[in-house]
Design an enzyme around this catalytic site. Structure first.
Site, short mmCIF file in Angstrom:
data_model
loop_
_atom_site.label_atom_id
_atom_site.label_comp_id
_atom_site.label_asym_id
_atom_site.label_seq_id
_atom_site.Cartn_x
_atom_site.Cartn_y
_atom_site.Cartn_z
N SER A 415 0.83 -1.21 0.00
CA SER A 415 0.00 0.00 0.00
C SER A 415 0.87 1.26 0.00
O SER A 415 1.98 1.26 0.54
CB SER A 415 -0.89 -0.02 1.24
OG SER A 415 -1.93 0.91 1.13
N PRO A 416 0.36 2.34 -0.60
CA PRO A 416 1.11 3.61 -0.53
C PRO A 416 1.32 4.04 0.92
O PRO A 416 0.38 4.04 1.71
CB PRO A 416 0.19 4.59 -1.27
CG PRO A 416 -0.68 3.74 -2.15
CD PRO A 416 -0.87 2.47 -1.41
N GLN A 494 1.31 6.78 -7.07
CA GLN A 494 0.08 7.42 -6.62
C GLN A 494 0.28 8.93 -6.71
O GLN A 494 1.15 9.48 -6.03
CB GLN A 494 -0.26 7.02 -5.19
CG GLN A 494 -1.60 7.55 -4.71
CD GLN A 494 -1.83 7.32 -3.23
OE1 GLN A 494 -1.16 7.92 -2.39
NE2 GLN A 494 -2.78 6.44 -2.90
N TYR A 575 -7.25 14.95 1.13
CA TYR A 575 -6.36 15.75 0.30
C TYR A 575 -7.19 16.48 -0.77
O TYR A 575 -8.43 16.42 -0.77
CB TYR A 575 -5.27 14.86 -0.29
CG TYR A 575 -4.38 14.25 0.79
CD1 TYR A 575 -3.75 15.06 1.72
CD2 TYR A 575 -4.21 12.87 0.88
CE1 TYR A 575 -2.96 14.50 2.73
CE2 TYR A 575 -3.42 12.31 1.88
CZ TYR A 575 -2.80 13.13 2.80
OH TYR A 575 -2.03 12.59 3.80
N ARG A 623 -8.08 6.01 -5.66
CA ARG A 623 -8.31 5.75 -4.24
C ARG A 623 -9.34 6.75 -3.73
O ARG A 623 -9.23 7.96 -3.96
CB ARG A 623 -7.03 5.87 -3.42
CG ARG A 623 -7.29 5.74 -1.92
CD ARG A 623 -6.03 5.60 -1.09
NE ARG A 623 -5.58 4.21 -1.07
CZ ARG A 623 -4.81 3.68 -0.11
NH1 ARG A 623 -4.42 4.42 0.92
NH2 ARG A 623 -4.42 2.42 -0.17
N ARG A 717 1.32 -1.51 7.11
CA ARG A 717 2.18 -1.80 8.26
C ARG A 717 2.82 -3.19 8.20
O ARG A 717 3.98 -3.33 8.61
CB ARG A 717 1.38 -1.62 9.55
CG ARG A 717 1.09 -0.16 9.87
CD ARG A 717 0.30 -0.02 11.15
NE ARG A 717 0.07 1.38 11.50
CZ ARG A 717 -0.93 2.12 11.04
NH1 ARG A 717 -1.79 1.59 10.19
NH2 ARG A 717 -1.06 3.37 11.41
#
Length: 769
Positions: A415-416, A494, A575, A623, A717
């Protein structure tokens, strides 16, 4: 009762206990407390007669039964003599029955359970007062040392002290009715009926040699369309019997003063106040589809009795009880919520192949997983895998997946993750090692952090960019390494812009905190700061929107030349583009604000501009935050509409995240907690989805992929903890194949190292003289 109240106690005097409610939890608590100290004075009030109860059968797990056996062998033995046991679950869908074994259930009639507990309480000297309302809670709290409120989901105790317990009650979208049939099912049976009014389902299980519990459930809309809201009870029951005539072998259903109802999930901020404590459904509820209501109440009673024995006084005992039980209950409620929502959205899964549908149902709560089900019933699980297309010996996570011209060799995505380690937006050696190591670790797709399209679009001074040729050249160094040293692994970029969440410190210096110096001006859909005291952004003008669109397109062009295999547009987490989508952050009155269609306008314009310059054979994903976890924000229904809009514009997959849009969010964290949003989008929009959010085990990945809830799983993680997470997952499952290829220099480490001594002599035969 406004403050904590304790009955006056005399040192050495036996505890006086009042119990409100004569259900299994209250009765078992009474029996245990009296058994552990026969000198205790225990009085139980039940407003109904002894033979009045709701429902028919009760299911208890082996774990709960073990606790009962340890605490009170007399009750356990009485239960054991009446239990009906079985191992199988049948799922009947579109005329096809699939059976899965190895599950292990034990059930008995609810009336019989109460009889056993009544007898045990009386034999121990508990005073049972049936058909009697309990005195007011204030009086009980004054006159008794302990008051146990086991008065059910509609607890008057909880409501009387609502200002203290602070209950949260959620009513859900399905109607159900609790009935019985006069014959035993030979398995736990789930049957789906597709009627002219919609989908209905039957949950059935035996609880005696000649009887079964039958629960009929359907969405509120279906219930009303079928006219059940206007039918008298007998006719309603007869119609249910006709709908499920085959499952019921043509036999009638019977009622126990049953009525159609909706399930209520009860959560309390506190479980005790002074010497008053909540137990069972008064404290918490869990949907009947995972059979945990009585189980939780009985386990509450066990824990409460133990804590009162172990702790020196009532206040500390109640604190210990809540500390012990709350995490267990929270975990069960998360599983129950997942199961409840699965049945609420049952219509989404009707088109699945029969075996996958059955697997999806069995794993709906996430308590049963792919690996767990394989241990229980390997033959059934292998049949699901074959239908899915898994080659022999290949776990679902190691099957390939195609997006446009890109074929990923497995379903794992790194994942980013923002690393905040670039200099002037230029990725350096850290990014090469960080992304290169994870590419060598076997994932099918490795994603960069959010790469910003302008200097002002950075979150922090350490964020990477693609707004200069120097940055593109540095990224080319990373993609070349991945393609050369980890062939078969794809690398994606991304692209995003921080919007109102920019100009902040590095994460480990103060996440979302403004820079002390060197701030740059922020822009956003509307002039709303992310946090109180934060910088207020400027509302973007039409001209600035055009400039931003071109910045995204230019960054995408550089990303293509830098050799990225996939591009993801970041429209999540508050964002810039996400700020346009959420009604909490977009207060514009022009063509880019207002309705969802208008809030979508600018993100779709950016998507189109990026897609126009991104190579046609390379996939592009988006996303999104599928919910803001805040009142008035983006809803799950909005998320479906947002995904559908991007799909119509050519998105190849939707990466479904949640939250981080407003600082006052209240997320419902838990294992795989964001997956239901991805699941819904996948089935309603018919577009591939990437699931994210607390997916931490390869077993979770296999379960989600095989059940059809996701096409790819992105893990963050776990890949920080173990860059070779995917290869280690393959080794732990004994998989060697094209879905997980060890780099040649690492092949010697493809087996888990041995630990401890393994050459000790074998035990000798015992010799008797």
């Amino acid at each position: 009762m406004t403050g904590p109240v304790h009955a006056p106690t005399t040192p050495g005097r036996p505890l006086r206990v009042a119990i409100i409610g004569g259900g299994p939890g209250g009765l078992y608590a009474a029996a245990l407390l009296k058994r552990l100290d026969p000198n205790r004075e225990i009085t139980l009030w039940e407003r109904n007669a002894p033979d009045v109860t709701f429902g028919f059968g009760v299911v208890l797990s082996d774990e709960t039964l073990g606790g009962i056996e340890h605490a009170d062998p007399v009750v356990h033995e009485a239960l054991r003599q009446d239990f009906v046991r079985w191992d199988d679950i049948d799922i009947v869908h579109r005329g096809v029955r699939h059976r899965s074994g190895g599950h292990g259930f034990a059930a008995l009639g609810r009336h019989r359970l109460l009889e056993i507990l009544h007898a045990r309480c009386r034999s121990l000297g508990v005073e049972l007062r049936f058909s009697t309302e309990a005195p007011h809670i204030d009086r009980l709290a004054r006159e008794y040392d302990l008051v146990v409120a086991a008065d059910g989901v509609h607890s008057t105790t909880r409501e009387s002290l609502a200002h203290v317990f602070r209950p949260h009650v959620a009513t859900h979208h399905c109607r159900y009715i609790w009935l019985a049939a006069d014959f035993p099912f030979d398995a736990f049976r789930f049957e789906i009926a597709e009627t002219e009014h919609g989908v209905m389902q039957l949950h059935g299980y035996p609880f005696a040699a000649d009887a079964s519990t039958v629960i009929i459930e359907m969405h509120e809309e279906v219930w009303r369309a079928a006219g059940y809201d206007e039918l008298p009870p007998q006719e309603s029951m007869e119609r249910c019997a006709k709908v499920f005539a085959e499952a019921l072998r043509g036999r009638p259903l019977r009622s126990n003063s049953s009525a159609w109802t909706t399930f209520r999930t009860v959560v309390n901020d506190r479980w005790s106040h002074g010497n008053v404590v909540l137990l069972g459904d008064a404290a918490h509820t869990a949907h009947f589809s995972i059979g945990s209501g009585t189980k939780l109440a009985v386990e509450d009673a066990l824990a409460l009795a133990a804590c009162l024995t172990e702790q020196p006084d009532v206040p500390r005992a109640l604190a210990a009880y809540e500390e012990e039980r709350r995490p267990v209950v929270a975990s069960t409620q998360r599983a129950a919520r997942a199961s409840l929502e699965w049945f609420e959205n049952l219509r989404l899964y009707l088109r699945q192949p029969p075996r996958q549908f059955a697997f999806n149902l069995l794993t709906r709560s996430r308590r049963v997983t792919h690996d767990n089900l394989r241990l229980r019933d390997a033959r059934f699980t292998e049949s699901v895998e074959r239908e899915f297309g898994c080659p022999p010996g290949t776990p679902p996570m190691f099957t390939p997946f195609r997006l446009r011209g890109l074929t990923l060799r497995n379903r794992v995505v790194v994942s980013p993750m923002d690393m905040y380690s670039a200099t002037d937006g230029v990725p350096g050696d850290f990014h090469l090692v960080h992304l290169g190591a994870r590419a060598l670790g076997g994932a099918g797709l490795v994603m960069t952090e959010m790469v910003c399209v302008s200097p002002e679009g950075r979150i922090t001074p350490g964020c990477a960019g693609l707004y200069s040729g120097r940055q593109a050249e540095a990224w080319r160094r990373v993609t070349d390494f991945v393609h050369r040293q980890a062939p078969g692994t794809a690398i994606g970029v991304q692209l995003g812009h921080s919007g109102r969440k920019g100009s902040t410190k590095l994460m480990w210096e103060g996440m979302d905190e403004p820079l002390p110096t060197g701030n740059w001006p922020l822009v956003a859909a509307s002039p709303l700061p992310y946090k109180p005291g934060g910088q207020t952004p400027r509302e973007l003008s039409r001209a600035q929107l055009t400039d931003l669109r071109e910045q995204f397109a230019a960054a995408a062009w550089r990303a293509a030349r830098a050799g990225f295999d996939l591009l993801e547009l970041h429209c999540a987490h508050g964002y810039l583009l996400s700020g346009f989508l959420s009604p909490l952050t977009n207060r514009r009155t022009d063509a880019y604000g207002g309705s969802l269609d208008r809030r979508l306008r600018f993100p779709l314009e950016v998507f189109d501009a990026v897609r126009a310059v991104w190579p046609a054979e390379r996939p592009m994903t988006v996303r999104i935050s599928a919910t803001d976890w805040a009142e008035g924000g983006t809803t799950a229904e909005d998320a479906v509409a947002i995904a559908r809009a991007f799909a119509a514009h050519g998105a190849d997959a939707i990466d479904v995240s949640t939250g981080q849009v407003v600082a006052e969010e209240r997320p419902e964290f838990g294992r795989s907690y964001q997956t239901p949003f991805a699941d819904r989008i996948r089935h309603e929009v018919r577009i591939p989805v990437i699931a994210v959010g607390a997916i931490s085990s390869w077993d979770d990945v296999n379960s989600l992929i095989l059940a059809g809830r996701a096409d790819l799983c992105a893990l963050a993680r776990p890949h920080l903890y173990d860059p070779h997470w995917t290869l280690h997952a393959a080794a732990e499952q004994g998989y060697e194949g094209p879905g997980a290829v060890w780099p040649a220099p690492y092949r010697a480490g493809s087996r888990r190292p041995r630990t401890g001594r393994t050459d000790a002599p074998r035990p000798r035969l015992s010799l008797s003289g």
